[in-house]
Design a protein around this motif. Structure first.
Motif, PDB file in Angstrom:
ATOM      1  N   VAL A 152      46.099   6.757  -8.982  1.00 18.35           N
ATOM      2  CA  VAL A 152      46.306   7.904  -9.873  1.00 18.35           C
ATOM      3  C   VAL A 152      45.839   7.575 -11.283  1.00 18.35           C
ATOM      4  CG1 VAL A 152      48.022   9.435 -10.898  1.00 18.35           C
ATOM      5  CG2 VAL A 152      48.215   8.793  -8.497  1.00 18.35           C
ATOM      6  N   ALA A 153      46.149   6.372 -11.762  1.00 18.38           N
ATOM      7  CA  ALA A 153      45.729   5.964 -13.101  1.00 18.38           C
ATOM      8  C   ALA A 153      44.208   5.969 -13.206  1.00 18.38           C
ATOM      9  CB  ALA A 153      46.285   4.580 -13.422  1.00 18.38           C
ATOM     10  N   LEU A 154      43.544   5.479 -12.175  1.00 22.17           N
ATOM     11  CA  LEU A 154      42.085   5.469 -12.167  1.00 22.17           C
ATOM     12  C   LEU A 154      41.528   6.885 -12.243  1.00 22.17           C
ATOM     13  CD1 LEU A 154      39.369   3.983 -11.763  1.00 22.17           C
ATOM     14  CD2 LEU A 154      39.744   4.189  -9.299  1.00 22.17           C
ATOM     15  N   CYS A 155      42.110   7.788 -11.458  1.00 19.65           N
ATOM     16  CA  CYS A 155      41.590   9.155 -11.388  1.00 19.65           C
ATOM     17  C   CYS A 155      41.992  10.006 -12.598  1.00 19.65           C
ATOM     18  CB  CYS A 155      42.056   9.823 -10.098  1.00 19.65           C
ATOM     19  SG  CYS A 155      41.319   9.084  -8.618  1.00 19.65           S
ATOM     20  N   TYR A 156      43.079   9.648 -13.273  1.00 21.01           N
ATOM     21  CA  TYR A 156      43.503  10.394 -14.446  1.00 21.01           C
ATOM     22  C   TYR A 156      42.805   9.928 -15.712  1.00 21.01           C
ATOM     23  CZ  TYR A 156      47.304  13.450 -12.874  1.00 21.01           C
ATOM     24  OH  TYR A 156      48.023  14.471 -12.301  1.00 21.01           O
ATOM     25  N   GLU A 157      42.522   8.637 -15.814  1.00 18.24           N
ATOM     26  CA  GLU A 157      41.999   8.106 -17.066  1.00 18.24           C
ATOM     27  C   GLU A 157      40.596   7.516 -16.920  1.00 18.24           C
ATOM     28  OE1 GLU A 157      43.629   9.068 -19.384  1.00 18.24           O
ATOM     29  OE2 GLU A 157      45.761   9.059 -18.914  1.00 18.24           O
ATOM     30  N   GLY A 158      40.415   6.588 -15.994  1.00 12.30           N
ATOM     31  CA  GLY A 158      39.141   5.898 -15.887  1.00 12.30           C
ATOM     32  C   GLY A 158      38.012   6.764 -15.359  1.00 12.30           C
ATOM     33  N   LEU A 159      38.231   7.442 -14.244  1.00 16.31           N
ATOM     34  CA  LEU A 159      37.176   8.234 -13.613  1.00 16.31           C
ATOM     35  C   LEU A 159      36.697   9.384 -14.499  1.00 16.31           C
ATOM     36  CD1 LEU A 159      35.460   8.557 -11.030  1.00 16.31           C
ATOM     37  CD2 LEU A 159      37.256  10.074 -10.153  1.00 16.31           C
ATOM     38  N   PRO A 160      37.589  10.189 -15.108  1.00 15.89           N
ATOM     39  CA  PRO A 160      37.095  11.247 -15.985  1.00 15.89           C
ATOM     40  C   PRO A 160      36.342  10.697 -17.202  1.00 15.89           C
ATOM     41  CG  PRO A 160      39.383  11.637 -15.381  1.00 15.89           C
ATOM     42  CD  PRO A 160      39.052  10.254 -14.928  1.00 15.89           C
ATOM     43  N   TRP A 161      36.827   9.581 -17.757  1.00 19.14           N
ATOM     44  CA  TRP A 161      36.136   8.973 -18.900  1.00 19.14           C
ATOM     45  C   TRP A 161      34.715   8.583 -18.478  1.00 19.14           C
ATOM     46  CZ3 TRP A 161      39.060   6.056 -23.164  1.00 19.14           C
ATOM     47  CH2 TRP A 161      38.172   5.568 -24.128  1.00 19.14           C
ATOM     48  N   PHE A 162      34.602   7.864 -17.379  1.00 19.38           N
ATOM     49  CA  PHE A 162      33.301   7.451 -16.865  1.00 19.38           C
ATOM     50  C   PHE A 162      32.411   8.672 -16.622  1.00 19.38           C
ATOM     51  CE2 PHE A 162      30.442   6.674 -13.334  1.00 19.38           C
ATOM     52  CZ  PHE A 162      29.844   5.477 -13.670  1.00 19.38           C
ATOM     53  N   THR A 163      32.982   9.727 -16.030  1.00 20.09           N
ATOM     54  CA  THR A 163      32.203  10.920 -15.705  1.00 20.09           C
ATOM     55  C   THR A 163      31.694  11.613 -16.951  1.00 20.09           C
ATOM     56  OG1 THR A 163      33.571  11.213 -13.726  1.00 20.09           O
ATOM     57  CG2 THR A 163      32.217  13.079 -14.421  1.00 20.09           C
ATOM     58  N   GLY A 164      32.567  11.776 -17.954  1.00 22.61           N
ATOM     59  CA  GLY A 164      32.140  12.410 -19.192  1.00 22.61           C
ATOM     60  C   GLY A 164      31.013  11.649 -19.865  1.00 22.61           C
ATOM     61  N   ALA A 165      31.134  10.326 -19.885  1.00 23.06           N
ATOM     62  CA  ALA A 165      30.088   9.512 -20.498  1.00 23.06           C
ATOM     63  C   ALA A 165      28.798   9.586 -19.689  1.00 23.06           C
ATOM     64  CB  ALA A 165      30.567   8.063 -20.614  1.00 23.06           C
ATOM     65  N   ALA A 166      28.896   9.565 -18.375  1.00 19.57           N
ATOM     66  CA  ALA A 166      27.705   9.591 -17.522  1.00 19.57           C
ATOM     67  C   ALA A 166      26.961  10.919 -17.643  1.00 19.57           C
ATOM     68  CB  ALA A 166      28.104   9.336 -16.073  1.00 19.57           C
ATOM     69  N   ILE A 167      27.709  12.023 -17.697  1.00 13.80           N
ATOM     70  CA  ILE A 167      27.077  13.339 -17.789  1.00 13.80           C
ATOM     71  C   ILE A 167      26.327  13.486 -19.104  1.00 13.80           C
ATOM     72  CG2 ILE A 167      27.567  15.805 -18.026  1.00 13.80           C
ATOM     73  CD1 ILE A 167      29.782  15.419 -15.945  1.00 13.80           C
ATOM     74  N   LEU A 168      26.945  13.058 -20.206  1.00 15.97           N
ATOM     75  CA  LEU A 168      26.283  13.182 -21.517  1.00 15.97           C
ATOM     76  C   LEU A 168      25.143  12.183 -21.660  1.00 15.97           C
ATOM     77  CD1 LEU A 168      26.824  14.948 -24.144  1.00 15.97           C
ATOM     78  CD2 LEU A 168      28.369  15.244 -22.215  1.00 15.97           C
ATOM     79  N   SER A 169      25.242  11.044 -20.979  1.00 14.32           N
ATOM     80  CA  SER A 169      24.178  10.043 -21.050  1.00 14.32           C
ATOM     81  C   SER A 169      23.074  10.311 -20.038  1.00 14.32           C
ATOM     82  CB  SER A 169      24.754   8.645 -20.786  1.00 14.32           C
ATOM     83  OG  SER A 169      25.777   8.325 -21.690  1.00 14.32           O
ATOM     84  N   ALA A 170      23.342  11.201 -19.080  1.00 12.67           N
ATOM     85  CA  ALA A 170      22.411  11.465 -17.976  1.00 12.67           C
ATOM     86  C   ALA A 170      22.066  10.178 -17.243  1.00 12.67           C
ATOM     87  CB  ALA A 170      21.144  12.160 -18.486  1.00 12.67           C
ATOM     88  N   GLY A 171      23.060   9.322 -17.083  1.00 14.46           N
ATOM     89  CA  GLY A 171      22.868   8.054 -16.395  1.00 14.46           C
ATOM     90  C   GLY A 171      24.133   7.227 -16.480  1.00 14.46           C
ATOM     91  N   ALA A 172      24.041   5.993 -16.045  1.00 14.78           N
ATOM     92  CA  ALA A 172      25.214   5.117 -16.065  1.00 14.78           C
ATOM     93  C   ALA A 172      25.636   4.823 -17.504  1.00 14.78           C
ATOM     94  CB  ALA A 172      24.905   3.811 -15.337  1.00 14.78           C
ATOM     95  N   PRO A 173      26.933   4.886 -17.806  1.00 16.55           N
ATOM     96  CA  PRO A 173      27.400   4.538 -19.147  1.00 16.55           C
ATOM     97  C   PRO A 173      27.154   3.067 -19.457  1.00 16.55           C
ATOM     98  CG  PRO A 173      29.083   5.718 -17.906  1.00 16.55           C
ATOM     99  CD  PRO A 173      28.020   5.336 -16.941  1.00 16.55           C
ATOM    100  N   SER A 174      27.219   2.730 -20.733  1.00 14.10           N
ATOM    101  CA  SER A 174      27.030   1.346 -21.142  1.00 14.10           C
ATOM    102  C   SER A 174      28.162   0.470 -20.615  1.00 14.10           C
ATOM    103  CB  SER A 174      26.975   1.246 -22.668  1.00 14.10           C
ATOM    104  OG  SER A 174      28.250   1.544 -23.222  1.00 14.10           O
ATOM    105  N   VAL A 175      27.923  -0.821 -20.597  1.00 15.79           N
ATOM    106  CA  VAL A 175      28.947  -1.773 -20.169  1.00 15.79           C
ATOM    107  C   VAL A 175      30.176  -1.668 -21.057  1.00 15.79           C
ATOM    108  CG1 VAL A 175      29.472  -4.234 -19.948  1.00 15.79           C
ATOM    109  CG2 VAL A 175      27.249  -3.369 -19.198  1.00 15.79           C
ATOM    110  N   GLN A 176      29.974  -1.444 -22.354  1.00 15.88           N
ATOM    111  CA  GLN A 176      31.099  -1.339 -23.280  1.00 15.88           C
ATOM    112  C   GLN A 176      31.974  -0.121 -22.959  1.00 15.88           C
ATOM    113  OE1 GLN A 176      27.888  -1.709 -24.247  1.00 15.88           O
ATOM    114  NE2 GLN A 176      27.876  -3.780 -25.098  1.00 15.88           N
ATOM    115  N   VAL A 177      31.330   1.002 -22.709  1.00 18.17           N
ATOM    116  CA  VAL A 177      32.079   2.219 -22.362  1.00 18.17           C
ATOM    117  C   VAL A 177      32.818   2.025 -21.047  1.00 18.17           C
ATOM    118  CG1 VAL A 177      31.829   4.640 -21.659  1.00 18.17           C
ATOM    119  CG2 VAL A 177      30.603   3.782 -23.668  1.00 18.17           C
ATOM    120  N   PHE A 178      32.127   1.463 -20.073  1.00 16.30           N
ATOM    121  CA  PHE A 178      32.756   1.219 -18.774  1.00 16.30           C
ATOM    122  C   PHE A 178      33.965   0.299 -18.919  1.00 16.30           C
ATOM    123  CE2 PHE A 178      33.294  -1.170 -14.851  1.00 16.30           C
ATOM    124  CZ  PHE A 178      33.313  -0.160 -13.901  1.00 16.30           C
ATOM    125  N   GLY A 179      33.828  -0.763 -19.717  1.00 15.15           N
ATOM    126  CA  GLY A 179      34.916  -1.721 -19.880  1.00 15.15           C
ATOM    127  C   GLY A 179      36.145  -1.117 -20.533  1.00 15.15           C
TER     128      GLY A 179
END
Length: 302
Positions: A152-179
């Protein structure tokens, strides 16, 4: 015939009960995390308003709402003990309507996410599968006090964060953002553990091994506090390392506020867990947004 009997015999769900089923109050965390991802990506905001709005609707009302409907359907027997007033056990959502709503919203989530490109679609597929794995037999990860809150923590916080960054970047987020997203998702495990306090009685009776059940309220609360604190210390250290001391200090101040609130929580964890969710957790998510602004443009500066 009682009013409750009339509700049970009704063949259609009450509209307000259907809204209650998908729990609008729970939409905020994934929407906030998605917005953190958008900010942290460094991508242009003004030219992507429609894309951001669609992502927020997907993260909150659709995917999170779907997960709540699925959870309530799969938990209908537990809720007869813990919260019999909820839409399904009370009869305001009769028959199989709870299941049909959850399934329909799963399909809707996949259809909408297709408009967000491969990263948005892939993340949504994971989120939908995770929601059902958390609640439904035979997997039902919520039986575990470790895997359930972690998912639940992953899907509430990590996954949406990763998704928002990926959509705006049109690709994989940076290592810093992912971390940073991963660290805040890890810390949110503690928040989810505190959330399990409200179902303590029913979980004990039905064999759901939440940490408050297996460790007892006091030990579970102390563990939750440690799990929330340690990742934030790592975030602070990383921001200092990456040359963002002002943001690190601001998050440290929010962490001090959380520690003070934790001292109150630990006096009576079972009674004060809801209070902490409105105070300490607010400071936690404020730190997330501070970190997101700290990450914005960081890759170019390194």
């Amino acid at each position: 015939m009682s009013a409750n009997s009339n509700l049970q015999m009704s063949s259609w769900p009450q509209p307000l009960a259907a809204l209650e089923l998908i729990k609008p109050i729970t939409w905020f965390p994934p929407m906030w995390a998605f917005l953190c991802g958008v900010i942290s990506s460094g991508g242009a905001l003004t030219g992507n308003v429609g894309l951001i709005a669609l992502g927020l609707i997907l993260a909150g009302p659709i995917v999170c709402g779907m997960s709540q409907a699925a959870n309530d359907w799969c938990d209908r027997h537990v809720d007869k003990i813990n919260e019999p007033h909820r839409p399904i056990p009370s009869g305001r959502i009769p028959g199989l309507w709870g299941a049909w709503i959850a399934i329909a919203m799963s399909v809707l989530a996949l259809a909408v996410s297709w408009q967000l490109g491969p990263w948005g679609f892939g993340a949504t597929v994971f989120g939908v599968l995770a929601a059902w794995a958390y609640s439904a037999e035979p997997v039902r990860l919520k039986r575990s006090g470790w895997w359930g809150p972690g998912l639940v923590a992953l899907c509430y916080e990590g996954l949406p964060w990763f998704t928002g960054a990926a959509i705006l970047s049109a690709g994989a987020p940076s290592v810093q953002v992912f971390g940073i997203a991963a660290l805040y998702a890890l810390g949110a495990h503690g928040i989810m553990t505190l959330n399990d306090f409200k179902a303590l009685e029913g979980d004990r009776k039905l064999g759901i091994n939440s940490l408050p059940v297996t460790l007892g309220p006091d030990r579970a609360a102390r563990l939750a506090c440690v799990v929330m604190i340690v990742p934030q210390i790592a975030v602070i250290a990383l921001l200092f390392l990456w040359g963002k001391p002002a943001f690190a200090v601001a998050i440290f101040a929010a962490l001090i506020g959380q520690v003070l609130a934790m001292r109150v929580l630990l006096r009576d964890p079972k009674a004060r867990a809801p209070w902490y969710n409105g105070t300490g957790v607010s400071l936690y998510v404020s730190g997330m947004m501070i970190a997101a602004f700290g990450l914005r443009g960081l890759e170019a500066a390194l």
